[in-house]
Design a protein around this motif. Structure first.
Motif, PDB file in Angstrom:
ATOM      1  N   PRO A 313       0.975  -1.209   0.095  1.00 53.15           N
ATOM      2  CA  PRO A 313       0.007  -0.327   0.065  1.00 53.15           C
ATOM      3  C   PRO A 313       1.078   0.589  -0.290  1.00 53.15           C
ATOM      4  CG  PRO A 313      -0.991  -1.312   1.593  1.00 53.15           C
ATOM      5  CD  PRO A 313       0.387  -2.066   0.965  1.00 53.15           C
ATOM      6  N   ALA A 314       0.499   2.236  -0.838  1.00 54.86           N
ATOM      7  CA  ALA A 314       1.465   2.987  -1.347  1.00 54.86           C
ATOM      8  C   ALA A 314       1.266   3.839   0.721  1.00 54.86           C
ATOM      9  CB  ALA A 314       0.263   4.940  -1.304  1.00 54.86           C
ATOM     10  N   GLY A 315       2.569   4.312   0.616  1.00 54.24           N
ATOM     11  CA  GLY A 315       2.795   4.925   2.160  1.00 54.24           C
ATOM     12  C   GLY A 315       3.798   3.920   3.491  1.00 54.24           C
ATOM     13  N   GLU A 316       3.030   2.504   2.844  1.00 52.98           N
ATOM     14  CA  GLU A 316       3.314   1.696   4.070  1.00 52.98           C
ATOM     15  C   GLU A 316       4.935   0.281   2.678  1.00 52.98           C
ATOM     16  OE1 GLU A 316       0.220  -0.916   4.935  1.00 52.98           O
ATOM     17  OE2 GLU A 316      -1.285   1.297   4.877  1.00 52.98           O
ATOM     18  N   SER A 317       5.737  -0.781   3.721  1.00 51.52           N
ATOM     19  CA  SER A 317       5.915  -1.400   2.530  1.00 51.52           C
ATOM     20  C   SER A 317       6.045  -3.045   3.232  1.00 51.52           C
ATOM     21  CB  SER A 317       7.495  -0.208   2.990  1.00 51.52           C
ATOM     22  OG  SER A 317       7.860   0.176   3.650  1.00 51.52           O
ATOM     23  N   ARG A 318       6.844  -3.744   3.640  1.00 51.95           N
ATOM     24  CA  ARG A 318       6.920  -5.159   3.393  1.00 51.95           C
ATOM     25  C   ARG A 318       8.357  -5.801   3.966  1.00 51.95           C
ATOM     26  NH1 ARG A 318       1.710  -6.913   2.421  1.00 51.95           N
ATOM     27  NH2 ARG A 318       1.153  -5.677   0.766  1.00 51.95           N
ATOM     28  N   SER A 319       8.445  -6.185   5.302  1.00 54.94           N
ATOM     29  CA  SER A 319       9.522  -7.219   5.400  1.00 54.94           C
ATOM     30  C   SER A 319       9.946  -8.533   5.488  1.00 54.94           C
ATOM     31  CB  SER A 319       9.501  -6.961   6.954  1.00 54.94           C
ATOM     32  OG  SER A 319       8.719  -7.631   8.109  1.00 54.94           O
ATOM     33  N   HIS A 320       8.461  -8.762   4.511  1.00 52.46           N
ATOM     34  CA  HIS A 320       8.862 -10.136   3.962  1.00 52.46           C
ATOM     35  C   HIS A 320       7.488 -10.432   2.851  1.00 52.46           C
ATOM     36  CE1 HIS A 320       6.703 -14.362   4.339  1.00 52.46           C
ATOM     37  NE2 HIS A 320       7.700 -15.027   3.678  1.00 52.46           N
ATOM     38  N   VAL A 321       8.847 -10.828   1.500  1.00 51.31           N
ATOM     39  CA  VAL A 321       8.008 -11.352   0.638  1.00 51.31           C
ATOM     40  C   VAL A 321       8.581 -12.682  -0.264  1.00 51.31           C
ATOM     41  CG1 VAL A 321       8.363 -10.401  -2.278  1.00 51.31           C
ATOM     42  CG2 VAL A 321       7.997  -8.705  -0.396  1.00 51.31           C
TER      43      VAL A 321
END
Length: 464
Positions: A313-321
């Protein structure tokens, strides 16, 4: 009938069952949007009979007599005299894509039926215009129209500005559903499409958890068809009849662990690879690079190719992909002196980009080979051993965590792992890359069925 300014009254919409937005409703204040969202989340219905909807965030000044907005703002820009950020809703640092409420966005639609006259915004004659193509004729929106799959209608209504979503197509090239990478609701039913300059115009409908529904005609010219087109009149009547009673409709949630996916099966539009952002070459979708459907992405030519797609999501990010794609590198040539990434995970905040993981492709003698690598904030680099690639297609699955174990598996082979000790790294985009020609301009790589998710996206069947 109310004005945009009237929407600042927090009690206004509670008196109604449905809000109808007509025409070109591009400019929205924070307050007006919040009141519309509250109306929908309480079960109210929204009918959008226009296009380029909710494109700019604006503010009112001078006791409501002035509408203030910077339509050239790219990022981190305040508008005078309010000092409020008035860029597009989806841009950093606003980070509230319009898709979240209206489902579609101009950034994935663009222009339809624009006359080929530089610096002029006029439409071609009506007899030359591309109409809508029906994708889901069984939906109640089309009740009484007699339309069938692939039928066309409403050439009066398509253009000039249309809104769209990022979606996938099945192996027959038929529209399935949004992939969610642009934050469109996953249960947005795409009812009709029209090819556009930035992807597709997508007329559709969704229901939120409270039973509030949104119908989006997604075209600036929808109301032009009310005078002359029986189908447009019937669709509009069906929507208003359903919505006007205020009856809450059935919520049909779609659950998925996939953040973003491209199967490269949809027919090409004016823009190659809709849903991907690039500043350079986009590559080609060709049948010669197809694995599971009619098309796949071909990376070739003398210039660098880079395609980025959101996975957060815009303005967020992920630590696991969890990453998956299919690759065929039979014709790959060593274009640079050092191994170069073919797929990268990176984090973007405004114009600041940090790369966190790479799947790299290389040539050693006559052997093509692939590996997984990582980078940290200090620029330190580590990688797994190389895995040789025989001719033909290969399934590439990669796991990235911060901190945690990273893993690479090619087909059903051994799982190669390494530790990523860096904490605080995040990823918000997956990037397909093809290096610039420093050693040779030749070579080709095929990529198909690329996806990123919170769980392994799983295999797809090869089209025989």
């Amino acid at each position: 009938v109310v004005t945009d300014h009237d929407l600042h009254d927090p009690t206004l919409l509670s008196n109604y069952n449905v809000v109808v937005l007509v025409g070109h409703s591009a400019y929205w204040t924070e307050t007006a949007r919040e009141h519309l969202e509250s109306f929908g989340s309480a079960g109210g219905h929204i009918a959008i009979l226009g296009g380029n909807t909710m494109w700019f965030r604006v503010e009112l000044d001078d006791d409501g007599r002035s509408l203030v907005g910077d339509t050239d703002a790219q990022t981190d820009v305040g508008s005078e005299p309010t000092g409020i950020i008035t860029a597009n809703w989806y841009r950093h640092p606003v980070n509230r894509p319009e898709n979240r409420i209206v489902a579609t966005s101009y950034r994935h639609g663009g222009h339809v039926n624009r006359a080929p006259i530089p610096d002029r915004y006029e439409m071609v004659p009506i007899g030359q215009r591309t109409p809508w193509t029906v994708t889901d004729p069984a939906h109640w929106v089309f009740s009484g129209t007699g339309l069938t799959p692939g039928a066309m209608f409403g050439r009066e209504t398509t253009g000039l500005e249309v809104d769209g979503v990022v979606f996938n197509c099945d192996t027959g090239g038929n529209v399935t559903r949004p992939d969610g990478s642009d934050e469109a609701p996953l249960n947005y039913h795409i009812l009709a499409v029209v090819p556009s300059s930035l992807g597709w115009g997508t007329m559709g409908y969704y229901v939120n958890p409270a039973g509030g529904a949104v119908f989006n005609a997604a075209s600036q010219g929808w109301v032009w068809g009310l005078e002359t087109d029986d189908v447009v009149r019937r669709i509009t009547g069906n929507v208003l009849d359903h919505f006007a009673t205020g009856t809450r409709l059935v919520y049909d949630p779609v659950q998925t662990s996939i953040f973003a996916e491209d199967l490269f099966n949809c027919p090409q539009t004016l823009l190659a690879q809709p849903g991907w952002r690039t500043n350079g070459s986009r590559g080609l979708v060709t049948s010669g690079c197809a694995y599971e459907g009619p098309g796949g992405l071909e990376l070739s030519g003398p210039t660098q190719i880079g395609l980025a797609r959101s996975i957060a999501p815009a303005g967020e990010s992920r630590s696991h992909v969890e990453l998956r794609f299919y690759v065929k590198a039979d014709d790959f040539q060593q274009r640079t002196e050092l191994p170069r990434p073919i797929v990268t995970l990176q984090n973007r905040t405004g114009n600041t980009v940090s790369q966190v993981a790479h799947v790299e492709l290389d040539v050693a003698g006559d052997t093509r080979r692939i590996r997984l690598a990582r980078r940290d904030a200090g620029g330190n680099f580590a990688a797994t051993d190389w895995v040789p690639l025989s001719n033909g297609w290969h399934l590439i699955e990669a796991t990235w965590r911060s901190p945690g174990t990273m893993a690479l598996q090619v087909d059903s082979g051994a799982v190669l792992t390494m530790e990523n000790p860096s904490s605080g790294q995040t990823a918000s985009e997956m990037v397909i890359e093809f290096p610039p020609a420093q050693v040779t301009e030749g070579g080709r790589v095929c990529i198909d069925a690329i996806a990123a998710g919170s769980e392994k996206p799983g295999r797809v069947a090869q089209l025989r």
